[in-house]
Write an enzyme that holds these catalytic residues in place. Structure first.
Site, mmCIF file in Angstrom:
data_model
loop_
_atom_site.group_PDB
_atom_site.id
_atom_site.type_symbol
_atom_site.label_atom_id
_atom_site.label_comp_id
_atom_site.label_asym_id
_atom_site.label_seq_id
_atom_site.Cartn_x
_atom_site.Cartn_y
_atom_site.Cartn_z
ATOM 1 N N HIS A 1 30.286 29.365 32.008
ATOM 2 C CA HIS A 1 30.107 29.625 33.439
ATOM 3 C C HIS A 1 28.688 30.089 33.771
ATOM 4 C CE1 HIS A 1 34.681 29.926 34.512
ATOM 5 N NE2 HIS A 1 34.338 28.790 33.891
ATOM 6 N N ARG B 1 44.425 38.552 39.816
ATOM 7 C CA ARG B 1 43.254 37.786 40.264
ATOM 8 C C ARG B 1 42.884 38.159 41.700
ATOM 9 N NH1 ARG B 1 42.503 31.166 40.257
ATOM 10 N NH2 ARG B 1 40.450 31.169 41.259
ATOM 11 N N TYR C 1 28.843 27.838 39.226
ATOM 12 C CA TYR C 1 28.938 29.292 39.061
ATOM 13 C C TYR C 1 27.579 29.971 39.222
ATOM 14 C CZ TYR C 1 33.721 28.750 37.403
ATOM 15 O OH TYR C 1 35.067 28.464 37.328
ATOM 16 N N CYS D 1 35.936 24.759 28.092
ATOM 17 C CA CYS D 1 35.830 24.849 29.544
ATOM 18 C C CYS D 1 35.733 23.431 30.083
ATOM 19 C CB CYS D 1 34.591 25.657 29.926
ATOM 20 S SG CYS D 1 34.339 25.861 31.713
ATOM 21 N N ASN E 1 40.053 32.376 30.529
ATOM 22 C CA ASN E 1 38.826 33.025 30.997
ATOM 23 C C ASN E 1 38.868 34.537 30.835
ATOM 24 O OD1 ASN E 1 37.200 30.852 31.959
ATOM 25 N ND2 ASN E 1 38.583 30.604 33.700
#
Length: 420
Positions: free
Chosen positions: A194, A90, A244, A164, A144
């Site tokens: 998102h 990440r 987002y 989500c 995700n």
């Protein structure tokens, strides 16, 4: 009822356990299996899970194992919440795109594509093993990028629904502002994972009074602050975009911010270290307050409600990720959208959605096209497919950026890409 959690060693898991304990009448779990190859983390999380259940008088048995096949055997539902490459991957997703002047984020843009490429093959392998060991089990995907991963699962014929926590988070925030119970708030939530907007906030039911104008008039400053967007933009839109959307509506501003502060991955890694130390305390028998800062708020409520509807066939309306099937007529039927759906033992059936305004429909169509190409790259590999997906993404869209980002993506993810 047996539930298995793949990625059970996640620091998220106590949030899930707390929901199982509190909502036992909604979802009467008898056996909970936490599956994770990280043995040390798993035992810390498993120990806390047992203490949380014991404190609340829940009789479920908690089993921890690294054996996926044994763990999912005969499960009624399997929740997948994994992160291939961990927080180190990440960290990369959030940093190397900035070198090209593009947003660094783990679910959208170039970083989101990297995560999809790492994740889709792993999740599909897990799903095939679930199909063999528990052919009637439902798969609930919280991993995700949820839209792309769920589409991969559905296209492979798995019994899967994507989940989500954005919608339930908005529901809880709006309920607090309105001083009503959360179950009284129903959202006109529409878009892709998102990439969603709240076009209405209805009291009492899906056909109830739309109080969104009232919310914006009386609480617009607080709502805009939560989104990190100017109040006047939210007022002009007349809807509440997912936070987002800031990556799209204020891309360059976000890039400047990200270049001047530690990555979210670094913050989460430090938080996870602290959480795991807490989880090791034998006196701790509830989820710590720090967990709320980790992310995933209200995940447990959403997961329990979804699992209950799938396993008990209640037909409840919940916001999930499922096949479009004509709901948004400008998208293919096999696109995965995020909208309210009736959920029962046969799966999730999206409810009708009023025509989507061009301002939103254009971006939804654009990102759906990117997701088509991203899934193709995840399933088949190859530099050209990665380049095509990056070129198609609305946050990239220039061949010079797409070329440079392709090289960086492959270089940083080679160990996770079988074809590289």
């Amino acid at each position: 009822m047996k539930l298995a959690v793949v990625g059970g060693g996640s620091t998220y898991t106590p949030e899930l356990i707390d929901g199982f304990a509190r909502l036992r009448d909604t979802l009467p779990v008898e056996e909970l299996v936490l599956i994770d190859p990280a043995a040390e983390r798993l035992e810390l999380v498993g120990g806390l899970a047992r203490r949380i259940l014991a404190r609340q008088g829940h009789p479920a048995t908690v089993v921890t194992t690294a054996d996926l096949d044994a763990g999912v055997a005969d499960a009624d539902a399997v929740l997948i919440q994994l992160r291939v490459g961990g927080q180190a991957a990440r960290e990369q997703d959030e940093t190397w795109p900035l070198e090209c002047g593009c947003v660094g984020q783990e679910t959208t843009g170039a970083g989101g594509l990297a995560k999809a490429l790492r994740t889709v093959p792993v999740v599909l392998d897990i799903a095939e093993r679930v199909r063999r060991a528990a052919p009637d089990a439902w798969i609930i995907d919280f991993t995700n990028p949820v839209g792309i991963v769920t589409r991969a699962l559905l296209q492979a014929g798995h019994r899967a629904v994507g989940l989500c926590n954005v919608a339930i988070g908005f529901q809880r925030k709006f309920a607090a502002l309105l001083d009503v119970a959360p179950e009284q708030v129903h959202l006109d939530h529409v878009g892709l994972n998102h990439l969603t907007w709240e076009r209405g906030v209805r009291l009492g039911g899906p056909d109830g009074e739309n109080v969104l104008p009232k919310l914006l008039a009386e609480h617009g400053d607080a709502i805009a602050a939560d989104l990190h967007m100017p109040r006047q933009i939210v007022d002009r839109l007349g809807v509440v975009p997912s936070y987002y959307l800031r990556y799209y509506y204020a891309h360059d501003e976000v890039v400047r911010e990200l270049r001047t502060r530690p990555s979210r991955a670094a913050e989460v890694a430090a938080m996870e270290k602290q959480l795991l130390e807490m989880y090791g305390d034998p006196a701790l028998d509830e989820k710590p307050a720090l967990l709320a800062k980790r992310g995933g708020a209200f995940y447990s409520e959403a997961a329990v409600a979804l699992a209950s509807s799938l396993l008990r066939g209640t037909g409840d309306v919940q916001v999930v990720n499922a096949y479009n099937n004509g709901t948004l007529p400008f998208l293919p039927d096999d696109a995965v959208i995020e909208v309210p759906a009736a959920v029962d033992a046969t799966g999730a059936a999206p409810l009708p959605v009023p025509s989507l305004e061009p301002l939103y429909a254009g971006l939804v169509a654009h990102v759906t096209a990117y997701e088509d190409l991203a899934l193709e790259a995840a399933l088949r590999g190859g530099r050209d497919r990665v380049f095509a997906a990056l070129l198609a993404h609305p946050l990239i869209g220039q061949y010079e950026y797409a070329e440079a980002l392709t090289d960086r993506l492959i270089a940083h993810n080679r160990e996770h890409l079988a074809w590289a």
